[in-house]
Design an enzyme around this catalytic site. Structure first.
Site, PDB file in Angstrom:
ATOM      1  N   ASP A 334       0.795  -1.231   0.000  1.00 12.75           N
ATOM      2  CA  ASP A 334       0.000   0.000   0.000  1.00 12.75           C
ATOM      3  C   ASP A 334       0.828   1.282   0.000  1.00 12.75           C
ATOM      4  OD1 ASP A 334      -2.338  -1.370  -0.194  1.00 12.75           O
ATOM      5  OD2 ASP A 334      -2.906  -1.188   1.906  1.00 12.75           O
ATOM      6  N   GLU A 337       3.097   1.318  -3.618  1.00 10.55           N
ATOM      7  CA  GLU A 337       2.331   1.298  -4.865  1.00 10.55           C
ATOM      8  C   GLU A 337       1.320   2.448  -4.950  1.00 10.55           C
ATOM      9  OE1 GLU A 337       2.576  -3.535  -5.628  1.00 10.55           O
ATOM     10  OE2 GLU A 337       0.883  -2.730  -4.527  1.00 10.55           O
ATOM     11  N   GLY A 341       0.646   8.190   2.287  1.00 10.16           N
ATOM     12  CA  GLY A 341       0.320   9.608   2.457  1.00 10.16           C
ATOM     13  C   GLY A 341      -0.659  10.087   1.401  1.00 10.16           C
ATOM     14  N   VAL A 444      -6.806   3.427   1.842  1.00 12.98           N
ATOM     15  CA  VAL A 444      -6.256   2.776   0.659  1.00 12.98           C
ATOM     16  C   VAL A 444      -7.339   1.839   0.140  1.00 12.98           C
ATOM     17  CG1 VAL A 444      -4.244   1.594  -0.292  1.00 12.98           C
ATOM     18  CG2 VAL A 444      -4.023   2.836   1.856  1.00 12.98           C
ATOM     19  N   GLY A 445      -8.137   2.333  -0.810  1.00 12.25           N
ATOM     20  CA  GLY A 445      -9.241   1.538  -1.339  1.00 12.25           C
ATOM     21  C   GLY A 445     -10.282   1.285  -0.273  1.00 12.25           C
ATOM     22  N   ASN A 446     -10.471   0.012   0.061  1.00 17.96           N
ATOM     23  CA  ASN A 446     -11.529  -0.360   0.987  1.00 17.96           C
ATOM     24  C   ASN A 446     -11.179  -0.147   2.452  1.00 17.96           C
ATOM     25  OD1 ASN A 446      -9.705  -2.490   0.131  1.00 17.96           O
ATOM     26  ND2 ASN A 446     -10.813  -3.840   1.513  1.00 17.96           N
ATOM     27  N   TYR A 447      -9.852  -0.099   2.757  1.00 14.58           N
ATOM     28  CA  TYR A 447      -9.437  -0.004   4.152  1.00 14.58           C
ATOM     29  C   TYR A 447      -9.128   1.408   4.589  1.00 14.58           C
ATOM     30  CZ  TYR A 447      -9.214  -4.858   5.357  1.00 14.58           C
ATOM     31  OH  TYR A 447      -9.557  -6.123   5.652  1.00 14.58           O
TER      32      TYR A 447
HETATM   33 CU   LIG Z   1      -7.924  -6.631   6.358  1.00 10.35          CU
END
Ligand SMILES: [Cu+2]
Ligand SMILES: *[C@@H]1O[C@H](CO)[C@@H](O)[C@H](O)[C@H]1NC(C)=O
Length: 645
Positions: A334, A337, A341, A444-447
């Protein structure tokens, strides 16, 4: 998946202006605040004006009329540590030159460029011809999605499933590396989800489709539609409070934080001072918050003593365990890529941070090199949550009537009086736990990772990461656990919804400087020792055996295998009684990877093979997974650096 940022009001220089002219232009417009122009702290992040200026200098050498250029990273090129340390000791000395580190793709090659903002020129320009590619830009990630949503065969697949294309939302994901010999182009994989009645798109994956986009040429490189499994239902997935039926529970009466005399911290630019702590807080597109020069005030010596030269999140590895064709590659990095930040989101006052919080903005460079403001990206607040830092009650001081305590049990009416008498003779001392928190939330996307740095009056620094947000789930044919007779790599969480097994490994870079630069790493093992002496009443005890690591190899630690204390000590500084001065590294819950070391993602994430690594200071060894992580092959990781000696 859209990010809303406000572009800041800085002028766009057009090349080819003369460099001097541009500089004058910027100064004349006072875009650089005067105090910063004269005395920026050497570790301050690049200002919007500096980012603009970096773009202009790079464009001057690579005019956009004859080059295609995209900016993937623009950040402070930090002065070497010895320079910063000598600057600190002598603040009257001239500030080190402000320099920027740029990673750009220029005509399809990756350049590592250092721009000197004092000389107004590029002072180093290297082409990276090894493995791995730089951070993705938002622009390319969203362009890949746009391309997908207009791609004929994809639209057909959506039609075939009876879905409406306008309800489809997609994200672009790193394709990683699985042993391919050829150098791949820069590509992403696109995964899509279905809204239609919910905003919780992650709960509604559209399975069976694999789609690869060449993000350099912006074209679909591969498309496959293998199978269809039902999309989990939208019912009950919406997380917005207004959509909760029944509501989540009784609404609580509000809580407020009151500091009638104001906060106890002082913030000047990026310098933070609170209680006995003093540190510098910066932002980096890749790392998020960077804590530097943290030192603690020694009341006896009446001076600040160094603790941490620098600390930040170096990499974040998230491998999924699902080996299906559309899932096996999901082994994300994460930070390297997507940018820990870059993925940060504005914090919501009163919800993300309490009432007494101070907010700070940050800036990053967009793909065209222009600064983009990220409002309220950090919050800083004093935390008092009713905890105790330290306490003691003393009852056995002579003159105290401890014996009266027993009355309490036998004659409770009398005991009430005795109980009060007891308090008079007691010594009781309590100190509440008040600490200072620096927070950033990276989505980061879903998290959503809630990243906290907590400074305590006791002298400790605590780093925590709270994981929240959404799971990344896989659509499935199953509606009940008893139907499952195959490996599904996870747990059936709801009808047609599997939660695949996965990990999140966060690696912190901590450059600890306890009481000065020269520090050693000491492992103190608690060792069971047998007694072979009849005169002693016991057969065993434990004692402490300390070892100082001599090489990087020695300092690789797998936690949990033995009882050991880890500390960083200054061997040149001793306490009055002769003990070394140091800081202990206290682990939280311990975890280790369960992938084989020769598995491709684990080769790339070999920095998770041990829980602790110690390396000597090296300015260019910042990123545990290497500088270029997208499609990396594991040749530039903490694990390879540690083999050097
Ligand atoms: Cu998880
Ligand atoms: C510093 O790190 C880089 C990158 O790993 C390496 O090439 C270089 O040799 C290192 N320098 C020293 C002095 O170890």
């Amino acid at each position: 998946m859209t990010k809303t940022f406000h572009y800041c009001p800085v002028i766009t220089p057009m090349s080819p202006f003369s460099k001097t002219l541009l500089f004058l232009l910027l100064s004349a417009l006072s875009i650089i605040p005067t105090h910063q122009r004269q005395h920026p702290h050497p570790l301050d992040p690049l200002t919007p004006a500096e980012i603009t200026w970096v773009q202009a200098i790079v464009h001057y050498s690579y005019p956009t009329s004859s080059h295609t250029i995209t900016f993937h990273y623009v950040g402070l090129e930090e002065p070497p540590k010895p320079t910063v340390l000598s600057w600190l000791r002598n603040p009257f000395k001239k500030n080190p030159h402000r320099q920027a580190f740029v990673i750009a793709r220029i005509d399809q090659t990756t350049h590592e460029i250092i721009v000197d903002l004092t000389f107004n020129q590029i002072i180093s320009d290297q082409v990276h011809d090894g493995y791995g590619y730089p951070l993705f830009t938002f622009e390319e990630l969203s362009a890949a999605v746009e391309l997908t949503l207009k791609y004929g065969p994809f639209m057909e697949s959506i039609n075939k499933r009876g879905l409406k294309i306008e309800e489809v939302a997609c994200g672009s994901y790193a394709a990683e590396w699985f042993g391919e010999k050829e150098m791949s182009k820069r590509i992403v994989r696109v995964m899509c989800y279905y809204l239609d009645g919910t905003v919780n798109l992650y709960m509604r994956p559209i399975e069976g489709i694999s789609l690869i986009v060449d993000i350099e040429r912006m074209m679909i490189r591969d498309f496959r539609d293998r199978s269809t499994v039902p999309i989990p239902k939208a019912d009950g997935t919406d997380y917005r409070e207004s959509m909760q039926t029944p509501p989540l529970g009784p609404t609580l009466k509000g809580t407020t934080v009151v500091q009638p005399h104001g906060p106890n911290f002082e913030i000047e630019g990026h310098k933070v001072r609170w209680a006995n702590w003093d540190f510098h807080l910066s932002f980096d597109a890749r790392a998020g918050p960077v804590i530097s020069l943290a030192s603690i005030f020694d009341v006896e010596k009446q001076k600040y003593r160094e603790v941490l030269y620098k600390g930040f999140v170096s990499e974040l590895f998230v491998p999924y365990m699902d080996l299906n064709k559309e899932w096996y590659y999901r082994t994300f990095f994460d930070a390297g890529e997507y940018g820990y930040g870059l993925s940060a989101m504005p914090l919501e006052p009163l919800r993300d941070c309490p009432e007494n919080a101070y907010f700070m903005d940050a800036y990053f460079a967009s793909q065209n090199g222009m600064p983009v403001q990220m409002p309220n990206i950090f919050c800083i607040f004093e935390r008092y949550s009713g905890d105790i830092m330290w306490r003691h009650t003393e009852t056995i001081i002579p003159g105290n009537v401890v014996g009266d305590f027993f009355f309490f049990f036998f004659f409770s009416a009398v005991a009430l009086i005795e109980w009060e008498r007891m308090f008079i003779y007691q010594v009781r001392e309590v100190r509440p736990e008040v600490s200072l928190v620096v927070r950033m939330v990276s989505t980061v996307g879903n998290y959503d990772y809630i990243n906290d740095w907590e400074f305590k009056q006791s002298g400790s620094i605590k780093v925590t990461v709270g994981l929240t947000g959404m799971l990344q789930v896989r659509g499935s044919i199953y509606t009940h656990k008893d139907q499952i007779k195959e490996e599904v790599y996870g747990t059936l969480l709801a009808e047609n919804t599997l939660g695949p097994h996965h990990d999140h490994f966060l690696t912190y870079h901590l450059d600890v400087d306890v009481d000065g630069y020269a520090n050693s790493f000491v492992k103190s093992k608690m060792q069971m020792t047998l007694v072979n002496d009849d005169k002693l009443p016991r057969k065993s005890y434990w004692r402490v055996v300390s070892e100082t690591a001599k090489t990087e190899f020695d300092a690789r630690i797998k936690l949990g295998l033995e009882q050991a204390d880890l500390s960083v000590v200054n061997p040149n500084k001793r306490t009055r009684t002769g003990n070394f001065i140091g800081y202990r590294l206290i682990p939280g819950s311990i975890t280790s990877p369960l992938l084989s070391e020769d598995d491709y993602e684990q080769i790339r994430a070999a920095f998770t093979n041990y829980n602790v690594w110690v390396t000597p200071y090296n300015k260019s060894e910042k990123w545990a997974g290497g500088l270029f992580v997208d499609q990396s092959r594991g040749d530039d990781t903490l694990a390879t650096w540690s083999l050097r000696y």
